[in-house]
Design a protein around this motif. Sequence first.
Motif, PDB file in Angstrom:
ATOM      1  N   ASN A 165       0.820  -1.221   0.000  1.00  0.00           N
ATOM      2  CA  ASN A 165       0.000   0.000   0.000  1.00  0.00           C
ATOM      3  C   ASN A 165       0.854   1.272   0.000  1.00  0.00           C
ATOM      4  N   LEU A 166       2.007   1.207  -0.698  1.00  0.00           N
ATOM      5  CA  LEU A 166       2.881   2.367  -0.781  1.00  0.00           C
ATOM      6  C   LEU A 166       2.311   3.406  -1.733  1.00  0.00           C
ATOM      7  N   ALA A 167       2.582   4.658  -1.450  1.00  0.00           N
ATOM      8  CA  ALA A 167       2.229   5.728  -2.386  1.00  0.00           C
ATOM      9  C   ALA A 167       3.170   5.656  -3.583  1.00  0.00           C
ATOM     10  N   TYR A 168       2.688   6.110  -4.759  1.00  0.00           N
ATOM     11  CA  TYR A 168       3.523   6.068  -5.959  1.00  0.00           C
ATOM     12  C   TYR A 168       4.759   6.958  -5.806  1.00  0.00           C
ATOM     13  N   SER A 169       4.687   7.930  -4.905  1.00  0.00           N
ATOM     14  CA  SER A 169       5.808   8.860  -4.727  1.00  0.00           C
ATOM     15  C   SER A 169       6.880   8.317  -3.786  1.00  0.00           C
ATOM     16  N   THR A 170       6.631   7.204  -3.113  1.00  0.00           N
ATOM     17  CA  THR A 170       7.597   6.657  -2.159  1.00  0.00           C
ATOM     18  C   THR A 170       8.806   6.085  -2.888  1.00  0.00           C
ATOM     19  N   THR A 171      10.010   6.439  -2.435  1.00  0.00           N
ATOM     20  CA  THR A 171      11.257   5.976  -3.051  1.00  0.00           C
ATOM     21  C   THR A 171      11.949   4.965  -2.142  1.00  0.00           C
ATOM     22  N   ASP A 172      13.050   4.376  -2.663  1.00  0.00           N
ATOM     23  CA  ASP A 172      13.834   3.440  -1.846  1.00  0.00           C
ATOM     24  C   ASP A 172      14.338   4.133  -0.572  1.00  0.00           C
ATOM     25  N   GLU A 173      14.812   5.372  -0.736  1.00  0.00           N
ATOM     26  CA  GLU A 173      15.331   6.099   0.417  1.00  0.00           C
ATOM     27  C   GLU A 173      14.228   6.373   1.440  1.00  0.00           C
ATOM     28  N   GLY A 174      13.045   6.732   0.933  1.00  0.00           N
ATOM     29  CA  GLY A 174      11.926   6.985   1.838  1.00  0.00           C
ATOM     30  C   GLY A 174      11.497   5.729   2.566  1.00  0.00           C
ATOM     31  N   LEU A 175      11.530   4.583   1.874  1.00  0.00           N
ATOM     32  CA  LEU A 175      11.170   3.310   2.502  1.00  0.00           C
ATOM     33  C   LEU A 175      12.186   2.952   3.581  1.00  0.00           C
ATOM     34  N   LYS A 176      13.468   3.164   3.258  1.00  0.00           N
ATOM     35  CA  LYS A 176      14.520   2.853   4.243  1.00  0.00           C
ATOM     36  C   LYS A 176      14.391   3.743   5.477  1.00  0.00           C
ATOM     37  N   ALA A 177      14.090   5.021   5.258  1.00  0.00           N
ATOM     38  CA  ALA A 177      13.922   5.942   6.383  1.00  0.00           C
ATOM     39  C   ALA A 177      12.729   5.559   7.242  1.00  0.00           C
ATOM     40  N   PHE A 178      11.683   4.991   6.612  1.00  0.00           N
ATOM     41  CA  PHE A 178      10.487   4.566   7.346  1.00  0.00           C
ATOM     42  C   PHE A 178      10.827   3.458   8.337  1.00  0.00           C
ATOM     43  N   PHE A 179      11.859   2.641   8.004  1.00  0.00           N
ATOM     44  CA  PHE A 179      12.261   1.528   8.868  1.00  0.00           C
ATOM     45  C   PHE A 179      13.319   1.973   9.883  1.00  0.00           C
ATOM     46  N   ALA A 180      13.256   3.224  10.326  1.00  0.00           N
ATOM     47  CA  ALA A 180      14.219   3.770  11.285  1.00  0.00           C
ATOM     48  C   ALA A 180      14.315   2.963  12.584  1.00  0.00           C
ATOM     49  N   PRO A 181      13.176   2.389  13.094  1.00  0.00           N
ATOM     50  CA  PRO A 181      13.293   1.621  14.346  1.00  0.00           C
ATOM     51  C   PRO A 181      14.250   0.441  14.247  1.00  0.00           C
ATOM     52  N   VAL A 182      14.528  -0.086  13.033  1.00  0.00           N
ATOM     53  CA  VAL A 182      15.456  -1.213  12.872  1.00  0.00           C
ATOM     54  C   VAL A 182      16.545  -0.825  11.875  1.00  0.00           C
ATOM     55  N   GLU A 183      16.907   0.451  11.861  1.00  0.00           N
ATOM     56  CA  GLU A 183      17.842   0.975  10.860  1.00  0.00           C
ATOM     57  C   GLU A 183      19.160   0.208  10.841  1.00  0.00           C
ATOM     58  N   SER A 184      19.654  -0.169  12.028  1.00  0.00           N
ATOM     59  CA  SER A 184      20.960  -0.837  12.104  1.00  0.00           C
ATOM     60  C   SER A 184      20.931  -2.251  11.533  1.00  0.00           C
ATOM     61  N   ASP A 185      19.724  -2.838  11.370  1.00  0.00           N
ATOM     62  CA  ASP A 185      19.611  -4.205  10.872  1.00  0.00           C
ATOM     63  C   ASP A 185      19.232  -4.267   9.385  1.00  0.00           C
ATOM     64  N   ILE A 186      19.052  -3.126   8.726  1.00  0.00           N
ATOM     65  CA  ILE A 186      18.618  -3.117   7.328  1.00  0.00           C
ATOM     66  C   ILE A 186      19.773  -3.525   6.418  1.00  0.00           C
ATOM     67  N   LEU A 187      19.489  -4.519   5.550  1.00  0.00           N
ATOM     68  CA  LEU A 187      20.447  -4.923   4.530  1.00  0.00           C
ATOM     69  C   LEU A 187      20.138  -4.247   3.198  1.00  0.00           C
ATOM     70  N   SER A 188      18.831  -4.136   2.875  1.00  0.00           N
ATOM     71  CA  SER A 188      18.417  -3.469   1.624  1.00  0.00           C
ATOM     72  C   SER A 188      16.958  -3.055   1.752  1.00  0.00           C
ATOM     73  N   ALA A 189      16.598  -2.010   1.012  1.00  0.00           N
ATOM     74  CA  ALA A 189      15.201  -1.539   0.949  1.00  0.00           C
ATOM     75  C   ALA A 189      14.911  -1.185  -0.504  1.00  0.00           C
ATOM     76  N   GLN A 190      13.888  -1.795  -1.056  1.00  0.00           N
ATOM     77  CA  GLN A 190      13.618  -1.611  -2.486  1.00  0.00           C
ATOM     78  C   GLN A 190      12.126  -1.477  -2.749  1.00  0.00           C
ATOM     79  N   VAL A 191      11.743  -0.413  -3.466  1.00  0.00           N
ATOM     80  CA  VAL A 191      10.369  -0.242  -3.962  1.00  0.00           C
ATOM     81  C   VAL A 191      10.291  -0.900  -5.341  1.00  0.00           C
ATOM     82  N   ILE A 192       9.359  -1.780  -5.551  1.00  0.00           N
ATOM     83  CA  ILE A 192       9.228  -2.485  -6.823  1.00  0.00           C
ATOM     84  C   ILE A 192       8.623  -1.538  -7.857  1.00  0.00           C
ATOM     85  N   MET A 193       9.220  -1.519  -9.041  1.00  0.00           N
ATOM     86  CA  MET A 193       8.777  -0.620 -10.110  1.00  0.00           C
ATOM     87  C   MET A 193       8.112  -1.411 -11.224  1.00  0.00           C
TER      88      MET A 193
END
Length: 319
Positions: free
Chosen positions: A32-60
């Motif tokens: 249910n992502l907005a069309y304007s959401t980017t990879d960087e925005g998705l990664k920032a959204f996961f701030a509570p587990v930022e140290s454990d993120i390996l990758s964040a990707q919005v499917i195009m």
Amino acid sequence: MSDAPAAPVTENGVPPAEVVEEAPGFKVFVGNLAYSTTDEGLKAFFAPVESDILSAQVIMRGTRSAGYGFVALKSAEAAQKAVDALNAKDLDERPIIVEIAKPAELKDQERKEKKARRRPGRRGAKAVPGEVTDAEANGEPVKADDVVPAEGDAEKPKKKKKKSTKKPKAEGEADAAPADGEAAKQPRKKRAPRPPRAAGEEPVGEPSQTVLFVANLGFNVDDAGLTALFTDAGIKVNSARIVRRRWGRPRKSKGYGFVDVGDEAEQKKAIEALEGKEVGGRPIAVKIAVNAQVEEEEKAEAEAAADKEATPEVTIVAS
């Protein structure tokens, strides 16, 4: 001219969703992502587990977001923490779905079970334009053999036309009579056009002893108005008739008519009283009618009435 390969296009004219490469770690599905959401925005959204993120990707899908993505995390605990902390939270003014991505084996099993209980008439992996399929939701490419054609989608054989069983009419055999309630269609006979009379020329024939010819009337004067014109002047009226055009609905006045006043004395009295009188801004003419002219107009009126009966009015109903 560019040598770049053309982008593939699906049957619905929409480029296929970008295939997600398997990343190490534990994947979390984000929907249910907005069309304007980017990879960087998705990664920032996961701030509570930022140290454990390996990758964040919005499917195009082509150049536009497909409305979902995946985040790979280092551990199952971090993935569950992200789900607990972020599911149903707002990102770019949309409530986001965050859940653990299903293992490949489980996805295959669910897909097979869904195929087995699929209703006839539904297409398999084909989605309505803009709708995300299960395969796309899990970051997998859509396979051609996943598509189950709907029953009845195959081209149906054309129905053969039934041959007419009507027998040819024998020579000299009379046409069959029309069925009850079915009007026999016969071509309308055209009336020969009447030669126009020259301007100012009086009609030829025997003068009437009871009927008057009234001309230069306004087109809004009807039979009742013509009657009232004479009775208001103290003239006895047996009948009054405005001559109307043969065609049209309603039939428009020709601007003249005939009035039967009963005798010659009333004719004379009417002419003296009404000749040249202004009616509706027009000076009317009142003359003794000629029998031939009266008969001709009566015949034309009868033919027009017959045409009206033969041609029923059509009522148009708004759909």
